[in-house]
Design a protein around this motif. Structure first.
Motif: not given
Length: 651
Positions: A87-108
């Motif tokens: 996610l990258r965007g301008p700072v604004g009012d309070t808002r919900p975020v939903a980020l799609r993640v997966g197994p490749r994002d998990v560290d060791g």
């Protein structure tokens, strides 16, 4: 706009809570929704990192949260997971975020590394210092994951980094040896988790969700043996043994060396604590802050906060000496730079940084300004020559590095000035005698109530507590600080508790006593001094002498999900119909403002008081009516006498 950036809280997050089964984001597989502990914050041009543990066997699918902004809404915000910008965007009012993640994002290490960065507006332009910096926060995080959690294979990996809850299990008729071991296990496990992970003593396992665990104690022969059973659906560590060996095994659950137990079946699990006198009176800042260096940088103002628990000094203290040392970059000509040291929001030392690259700050905090949990704050402020604007990327760096290994905090042993619940756990010195006023099966229920108090105390303690089950009468006659559960009216009287456990409720204040009679049952958790020692006492009163255990459970319910530091005053009261509330016996008198404040909760005081006032009012009204009748009779008699003297009568 030129702002100094600093990572604020980047707490090691724990994905915990009860699982909520449902559909995966793509609708293909069942999922669990797991709350995440931790708040991720960033000032301008700084990056904060939060590690979100993923229970083994689960696959992360979504990371949800709430993005909030305080201060001027300017610049951009970036959220990355596992090195990928999501996610990258301008700072604004309070808002919900939903980020799609997966197994490749998990560290060791099985974590999702989440980073949050606030970028100042238009880098490369000339910008000036602002009084109010922009702060971006990502909180209310939940992790949506799919799959089936893997059953732990060894004792060393049995307790996960993230847990929905841990139950310590004993039989309903457990012996004191088993109860003592179970209470020590509650303390050991609670030391590994925050309030988001309930740790309870039960007779039947109830915890469920990702990372849920059960630890069952059974009577057997020595040496202690362990096995792992997953037949009930929740992985269960079964510890079998007798006597003090069981207690040693329970305490080992808090040891950082537990991973050495690399099998499901072990023998002789134990840990021994070395005896220390005045342990911890001298603390390195690196130990307290858990980092080797604290770095503050940039023009404007940046701060670093370090929590200081009084318990880390091995007992109560009444004075604290602070010594901070470090190095800073050369100060440009004409610039003004200073470093302030605050303790609990109070300025205790300040120095202007100049030609000498080394700095030292010394301060002493007296007893009146010490709390059970304290905050040490370093504030670094800098302004360019003449307060003029500077250009991003074209000014000399401005940094200060605090050498946390050479910086120290030295406590001086004493009673301190805090009172009530705030005196715990530091007055215990790491040892907690627990007395249960009950017999036979009732002791297990009382131990469950004690476990809730122990769990909350442990999370406020700097090191694992060592618990010993002691006889209630022996505890009353001793000089040891500790916990009494199941106290009676006689116990509260013998210990001179602020609130006596009886129908005639007597509340001792500093310069007054409040007393009222009522037939309403109640329970109370009290923290008070008794002949040079400190006592925690949990007890209840029932008008008909019936089972008071539901009231005791109600009084301790708030401690399951709340921190010990949220308890104020020195008396917590619970009734059958009201939420638990606190009172202070340290007030000079129960002033009307305080009565008004507690009216919605302290009905059991005010109800009795209202009856008394009503009786007084009725007597006043009756008295006034009688006076009026007498006055009328006297007036009438005087008129008759006057008429007789004048020889006239009324028609």
């Amino acid at each position: 706009m030129l702002l100094a950036g600093l990572l604020l809280l980047a707490t090691a997050g724990a994905a915990t809570g009860h699982a909520a089964p449902g559909d995966a984001p793509d609708g293909s597989r069942p999922t669990s929704t797991v709350p995440v502990t931790g708040t991720l914050s960033s000032y301008a041009d700084s990056t904060g990192t939060l590690l979100v543990p993923v229970p083994e066997g689960l696959t992360p699918r979504r990371l949800r949260g709430q993005l909030t902004v305080s201060g001027p809404q300017s610049g951009d915000v970036t959220i990355s997971v596992g090195g990928r910008t999501l996610l990258r965007g301008p700072v604004g009012d309070t808002r919900p975020v939903a980020l799609r993640v997966g197994p490749r994002d998990v560290d060791g290490d099985g974590n999702l590394p989440v980073t949050l960065t606030h970028h100042t507006e238009n880098p490369g332009r000339t910008a000036c210092i602002t009084v109010e910096p922009t702060r971006v926060t990502l909180d209310e995080l939940t992790l949506v994951a799919s799959g089936q959690e893997t059953t732990p294979r060894t004792v060393g990996e049995f307790l996960p980094a993230a847990s929905a809850g841990v139950d310590v299990v004993v039989a309903a008729d457990a012996s004191d040896d088993l109860l003592q071991a179970a209470l020590n296990a509650v303390a050991a496990v609670a030391s590994r988790y925050g309030t988001e992970t309930p740790v309870e003593l039960v007779t039947t396992p109830q915890a469920e969700g990702p990372g849920a665990r059960a630890i069952e104690f059974r009577a057997g022969d020595s040496p202690v043996t362990t096995t792992i059973d997953s037949g009930s659906g929740v992985p269960t560590l079964v510890i079998t043994g007798s006597g003090d060996d069981l207690t040693g095994a329970a305490r080992a659950l808090a040891s950082p060396a537990l991973p050495l137990a690399d099998d499901a079946t072990t023998e002789g699990l134990s840990v021994t604590t070395a005896e220390e006198s005045d342990r911890g009176l001298r603390q390195q800042l690196s130990t307290v802050a858990r980092q080797e260096t604290i770095v503050l940088s940039g023009y404007g103002t940046s701060t670093a906060y370090v929590g200081v628990r009084q318990d880390m000094f091995g007992g109560p203290i009444d004075k604290l000496d602070l010594h901070l040392t470090g190095t800073h970059t050369a100060v440009p000509d004409g610039a003004r730079v200073q470093l302030d040291l605050l303790f609990n929001g109070r300025l205790v030392a300040s120095t202007r940084l100049g030609d000498d690259s080394d700095f030292t700050l010394d301060a002493t905090v007296e007893s009146d300004h010490l709390r059970a949990e304290n905050g040490l704050e370093l504030r670094f402020s800098g302004s360019p020559a003449g307060g003029e604007c500077v250009t991003f990327g074209q000014h000399l760096p401005l940094e200060v590095h605090v050498d946390t290994s050479a910086s120290t905090l030295i406590g001086h042993r004493g009673n301190g000035s805090v009172t009530g619940f705030a005196r715990f756990p530091q007055v215990l010195g790491g040892d907690l005698p627990v007395a249960l006023r009950g017999t036979d099966g009732a002791r297990t229920g009382l131990a469950a109530d004690a476990a809730r108090i122990v769990s909350a105390l442990q999370r406020a303690a700097d090191r694992p507590l060592e618990l010993e089950l002691v006889d209630a009468d022996a505890f009353l006659s001793s000089d040891r600080s500790g916990l009494l559960v199941g106290a009676t009216h006689e116990d509260s009287t013998a210990l001179k508790a602020p609130l006596r456990l009886s129908g005639m409720r007597l509340m001792d204040y500093v310069d007054a006593a409040f007393e009222v009679g009522t037939d309403r049952p109640f329970a109370a958790l009290e923290a008070f001094g008794n002949d040079g020692r400190d006592v925690l006492m949990l007890g209840a009163w029932q008008p008909d002498g019936t089972d008071a255990s539901p009231l005791l459970r109600r009084a301790t319910a708030a401690l399951v999900s709340a921190s010990w530091g949220t308890l104020s005053d020195d008396v917590l009261v619970a009734t059958e119909t009201s939420d638990p509330f606190t009172l202070s016996s340290n007030a000079v008198v129960p002033q009307q403002e305080r009565v008004d404040e507690r009216r919605s909760q302290a009905w059991w005081f005010l109800g009795g008081l209202g009856v008394l006032l009503l009786l007084v009012g009725v007597n006043v009204v009756i008295g006034r009516r009688r006076k009026e009748q007498v006055r009328r009779l006297v007036d009438a008699q005087e008129r008759v006498d006057a008429q007789e003297r004048t020889g006239t009568t009324d028609e």
